[in-house]
Design an enzyme around this catalytic site. Structure first.
Site, mmCIF file in Angstrom:
data_model
loop_
_atom_site.group_PDB
_atom_site.id
_atom_site.type_symbol
_atom_site.label_atom_id
_atom_site.label_comp_id
_atom_site.label_asym_id
_atom_site.label_seq_id
_atom_site.Cartn_x
_atom_site.Cartn_y
_atom_site.Cartn_z
ATOM 1 N N HIS A 1 7.495 -6.336 2.295
ATOM 2 C CA HIS A 1 8.266 -7.385 1.624
ATOM 3 C C HIS A 1 8.799 -8.400 2.634
ATOM 4 O O HIS A 1 8.622 -9.620 2.473
ATOM 5 C CB HIS A 1 9.405 -6.727 0.848
ATOM 6 C CG HIS A 1 10.243 -7.670 0.053
ATOM 7 N ND1 HIS A 1 10.106 -7.822 -1.307
ATOM 8 C CD2 HIS A 1 11.256 -8.507 0.408
ATOM 9 C CE1 HIS A 1 10.978 -8.712 -1.752
ATOM 10 N NE2 HIS A 1 11.694 -9.140 -0.722
ATOM 11 N N GLU A 2 9.436 -7.895 3.690
ATOM 12 C CA GLU A 2 10.050 -8.797 4.662
ATOM 13 C C GLU A 2 8.999 -9.549 5.477
ATOM 14 O O GLU A 2 9.216 -10.699 5.859
ATOM 15 C CB GLU A 2 10.997 -8.020 5.583
ATOM 16 C CG GLU A 2 12.146 -7.321 4.874
ATOM 17 C CD GLU A 2 12.966 -8.216 3.955
ATOM 18 O OE1 GLU A 2 12.944 -9.449 4.143
ATOM 19 O OE2 GLU A 2 13.613 -7.686 3.032
ATOM 20 N N HIS B 1 5.389 -16.329 5.458
ATOM 21 C CA HIS B 1 5.595 -17.561 4.687
ATOM 22 C C HIS B 1 6.374 -18.573 5.532
ATOM 23 O O HIS B 1 5.987 -19.747 5.664
ATOM 24 C CB HIS B 1 6.348 -17.232 3.395
ATOM 25 C CG HIS B 1 6.422 -18.369 2.422
ATOM 26 N ND1 HIS B 1 7.121 -18.282 1.238
ATOM 27 C CD2 HIS B 1 5.915 -19.630 2.450
ATOM 28 C CE1 HIS B 1 7.020 -19.417 0.579
ATOM 29 N NE2 HIS B 1 6.295 -20.258 1.294
#
Length: 601
Positions: free
Chosen positions: A387-388, A394
């Site tokens: 997730h991180e 991004h």
């Protein structure tokens, strides 16, 4: 469980490398002093902008100062979070925050000064080559003009801001400081302290007596104060209605969604499409009732895992291997960025005394991303790492391919890349694992994530819109009225498998997001967009992955978020992405049912 180590005892390779921002605290201090000396050096711009060149000078200087401030702030807050008991770095973070306030104050004149430029003149300025990086920012400002009031009216609204924030402050004080719950009692009669922080963990307990006691005691306390809390919520809804009215919007929702240029149809598509597919959630609650073997499924049975996290240990070294392999569909360049982060100390891995809890991705323009973890050897931490890294890559792409002023991204798309990575990881692990119980565990986690994010947050969004419509149509928001609306929605969403009681009707009183003005729907849309995009990449391959990277991850805030997602392959103005996400949920539910049947043979 071993003794918790100190920060000094951490092995260097397991900590983030903040020397990539400043080589030393002394370098930080030198940069701080320089920025502090020039942060208010803007007198030449305060008389307005009579040329595109002068506006470019101001915007370029403001962007440079903002970038330098970001680097100072990130260094200070990461130093603080790695050991919150260190007074030196607590002071450093405090000073960075103070400098941010000075900067904000010094440059508060900028937007009003730009808005003082006639609309057509500003459009002409925006075509100047030196303003090409700022063209989209200026376009967004121009679109705000119909809702900007006179100087005196704007000053009056600004002065009233503290007063208008009072309902939220009162609720926050009650919910975080004043509300006190009776202890929850387990099946053996033992009392357990009940808090906001451990309530959901108690609902995950295999002890049904403990779950029921926690549920009754928590909502019983909110029920005592429902009349007061109905008025704090009514107060904040009133401020939304007042603001939208005086600024010339048709509704509170239109104003709230206009901040990111989101059409209201996106909101309605979400609610309507989820409503059309509530049979899937009802099927899941029926399965939950059957699996738990209860005569009556209660709301306090909704969080207990259907599959125990048994024999699923995950060391950090193994997690890195799983992560890199799972992200292969995104291509060599993406995977190499992840490897760089894993090998070059982007991640602060293990817990130590004083370290901030939880996990997050941080960083700013001009730095690499940084990830805070508090690693525990379980599969949930692997998903957190994925997730991180979604956030971090991004940010890496957007900072590399965008100028500083458009390198960030809006909350509407913030959770897409992170949830996307989790989806790739889950798909990869499911196909590689041979242990059916581990496969069931993974599916259970995915189903729960979908239930909690898409179905539950959409229900919240439907409730939030309903109470704003009530207020705007002149209907008073009372405790009874709020509870009636919420209770009906809860029954509609969770279906006939559940045996309901009145306690859940007052759940609205404990949800702080209802004070955040049309915020919750973005959790559901972001999750749905990620589910739809990851499904496309897994099914269509390299070209679709390239489109996702080029048209989404690299774009920052260079366009409206709805357009960025559309170019990446997800048109949130239609119902298709929501339907695609619900198809994923249905497929996972079917797999879960089939695996469960195999194990029970």
């Amino acid at each position: 469980m071993g003794k918790l180590i100190t920060r000094e005892e951490q092995q260097l390779e397991n900590t983030w490398d903040l020397t990539t921002i400043f080589k030393s605290d002394e370098d930080f201090e030198a940069a701080y002093k320089v920025l502090e000396g020039k942060i208010a050096d803007n007198d030449q711009f305060k008389d307005g902008f009579d040329s595109a060149e002068k506006l470019a000078d101001a915007l370029e200087l403001e962007r440079t100062l903002d970038t330098e401030l970001g680097q100072l702030f990130v260094y200070a807050h990461l130093k603080h979070d790695q050991d919150t008991s260190n007074d030196t770095y607590s002071a450093l973070e405090s000073r960075a925050r103070s400098l941010a306030v000075k900067y904000s104050t010094a440059w508060s004149f900028l937007v009003p000064a730009i808005m003082a430029i006639p609309e057509e003149t500003l459009k002409e300025y925006a075509e100047h080559p030196r303003l090409s990086d700022f063209k989209f920012d200026l376009e967004k400002l121009n679109k705000q003009r119909p809702h900007i009031l006179s100087d005196k009216e704007e000053q009056l609204l600004a002065a009233a801001g503290e007063v208008m924030h009072t309902p939220t402050q009162v609720y926050g004080m009650f919910n975080n400081a004043d509300v006190d719950f009776k202890p929850a009692v387990d099946k053996d009669g033992k009392e357990h302290e009940l808090t906001q922080g451990n309530y959901v963990e108690m609902l995950k307990s295999s002890d049904r007596s403990l779950r029921e006691s926690a549920y009754i005691n928590l909502y019983g306390e909110y029920n005592k104060f429902k009349n007061t809390l109905s008025q704090t919520l009514a107060g904040v809804v009133s401020t939304h209605a007042f603001s939208s009215d005086v600024r010339g919007y048709e509704s509170s929702r239109q104003q709230a969604l206009s901040n990111n240029h989101i059409p209201e149809s996106v909101y309605d598509n979400l609610v309507n499409t989820v409503n059309d597919n509530l049979h899937l959630l009802h099927r899941y609650t029926e399965l939950r009732k059957k699996f738990l073997g209860v005569d009556e499924l209660k709301m306090y049975d909704m969080y207990v895992p259907l599959v125990e996290d048994t024999d699923f240990e995950m060391s950090y070294d193994n997690a890195k291997e799983w992560l890199v392999n799972a992200l292969q569909p995104l291509g060599e360049e993406y995977v190499n960025i992840v490897k760089e982060g894993l090998e070059n100390r982007w991640v602060d891995v293990y817990e130590n005394k004083g370290k901030r809890t939880g996990a997050y991705s941080s960083g700013t323009y001009g730095t690499n991303p940084f990830i805070l973890m508090n690693w525990q050897n379980n599969v949930n931490n692997l998903f957190t790492l994925a997730h991180e890294f979604g956030h971090s890559v991004h940010s890496y792409y957007s900072r590399k391919h965008q100028p500083a002023n458009t390198s960030g991204y809006s909350i509407f798309v913030a959770e897409v890349a992170s949830t996307f990575n989790e989806a790739l990881l889950a798909d990869y692990m499911f196909n590689k694992l041979e242990d059916k119980k581990q496969q069931l565990y993974l599916l259970n986690e995915q189903l729960e994530g979908f239930r909690g994010t898409v179905f539950r947050q959409t229900m919240f969004a439907e409730f939030e819109h309903a109470i704003h419509v009530m207020k705007e149509s002149g209907e008073p928001l009372t405790a009874g009225g709020l509870s009636e609306v919420y209770g009906k929605l809860n029954r509609k969403y969770f279906g006939e498998a559940v045996n309901y009681d009145d306690a859940i009707n007052v759940e609205w009183a404990r949800i702080p997001h209802f004070y955040m003005n049309y915020y919750v729907y973005q959790y559901a849309t972001g999750y749905a967009a990620a589910a739809s995009l990851s499904k496309q990449v897994l099914e269509e391959g390299e070209e679709t992955a390239k489109r996702y990277i080029d048209e989404f991850l690299k774009k920052g805030s260079s366009n409206y978020p709805i357009e960025i997602l559309k170019n990446a392959g997800v048109d949130m103005t239609t119902s298709e992405p929501i339907k695609n996400a619900l198809d994923v949920f249905e497929a996972q539910l079917t797999k879960f049912e089939e695996l469960l049947a195999d194990l029970q043979k």
